[in-house]
Design a protein around this motif. Sequence first.
Motif, PDB file in Angstrom:
ATOM      1  N   ASP A  74       2.498  -3.276   3.838  1.00 21.67           N
ATOM      2  CA  ASP A  74       1.632  -2.924   4.967  1.00 21.67           C
ATOM      3  C   ASP A  74       1.533  -4.107   5.938  1.00 21.67           C
ATOM      4  O   ASP A  74       0.842  -5.093   5.669  1.00 21.67           O
ATOM      5  N   ALA A  82       0.865  -1.183   0.000  1.00 21.73           N
ATOM      6  CA  ALA A  82       0.000   0.000   0.000  1.00 21.73           C
ATOM      7  C   ALA A  82       0.899   1.230   0.000  1.00 21.73           C
ATOM      8  O   ALA A  82       1.844   1.321   0.799  1.00 21.73           O
ATOM      9  N   ASP A  83       0.650   2.163  -0.887  1.00 17.72           N
ATOM     10  CA  ASP A  83       1.467   3.381  -1.017  1.00 17.72           C
ATOM     11  C   ASP A  83       2.954   3.060  -1.144  1.00 17.72           C
ATOM     12  O   ASP A  83       3.796   3.687  -0.487  1.00 17.72           O
ATOM     13  N   GLY A  84       3.274   2.053  -1.945  1.00 10.89           N
ATOM     14  CA  GLY A  84       4.678   1.743  -2.206  1.00 10.89           C
ATOM     15  C   GLY A  84       5.404   1.072  -1.052  1.00 10.89           C
ATOM     16  O   GLY A  84       6.621   0.905  -1.077  1.00 10.89           O
ATOM     17  N   ASP A  85       4.638   0.675  -0.022  1.00  7.53           N
ATOM     18  CA  ASP A  85       5.280   0.063   1.130  1.00  7.53           C
ATOM     19  C   ASP A  85       4.530  -1.223   1.501  1.00  7.53           C
ATOM     20  O   ASP A  85       3.341  -1.362   1.198  1.00  7.53           O
TER      21      ASP A  85
END
Length: 325
Positions: free
Chosen positions: A140, A135-138
């Motif tokens: 989670d 999620a959002d490049g990370d």
Amino acid sequence: MAGFPQVRLRRLRRTEALRSMVRETQVHLDDLIYPVFVVEGKGLRQEIASMPGVSRLSPDLLGDEIDDITSLGIRAVLLFGIPAEKDDLGSGAYDPTGVVQQAVRTIKKLAPHLVVLTDVCLCEYTSHGHCGIVADGDVDNDHTLGFLADMAVSHAEAGTDLVCPSDMMDGRVGVIREALDESGFDDVAILSYSAKYASAFYGPFREAAGSAPQFGDRRSYQMDPPNWREALREVEQDIEEGADMVMVKPALPYLDVISRVREAVDVPLAAYNVSGEYAMVKAAANQGWIEEQRAVLEVLTAIKRAGADLIITYHAREAARWLRE
Ligand code: PBG
């Protein structure tokens, strides 16, 4: 007194019989766990170039492989799955008819006494190749936990004996234990990849599983190689959350960590002699630069001497032959 020339340590090294009497460490066949890669599909046997002697097999071809493994006296296999299709959420991982679930059912029919362990991690199933939900490049952490629990329960439904979370998300052992218990699988054990380092030695495995991360790397969840105190915290936390056994991975570059974990806790300890460690030995032996049999037995003995009770190794089949000689 008590020094040379009265003391001569060479006296007990004189013959093989004497050496075997004072040998402190012995590798047994019972200590070895053989990893098996199962690929979704039919009639597939795909050799892995960087891991000579290791192939990916579709579930329908497992028969001969399992016969060979059991006739060698190997007691346990660790399964990895390669799905036909990967997606963002790694759906193949917790699909009740997924490739590992099929393989577990097949193996339990073919060889009910063979101990089956299954790797619990999303990286072989996600299109981005990360071990969790992105999620959002990370990756989670908390959002990933439920998926891992579903994966573990689906393996248990298929009949696995142990689930082995290798994703390195915080809190996963507790969530998996709770999910297994709630689903009536309180007898399925957990071997946690507790101290799993962000290592360069997983290269050949990622070729085998097609699981290299498509962006970034695994350093935000796997451990930083210089740390050993942190490994003890990981191990202690996993035991508190319900791990029945713990693991240090890789093995050879982390013998000191194996030995410190051995001193710190009483649960059975496994070490993973990973794909890159295997590939190095194979490559050098292939060139005639080292003697393979002696090198392999020396490697396995060193891992055991450091304190591992169990060794997950791609050398298991050849080692089984040599150990019986
Ligand atoms: C899945 C997983 C990996 C290995 C075991 N489970 C790969 C990784 O973390 O990239 C590596 C095993 C090996 O190299 O033999 N997360």
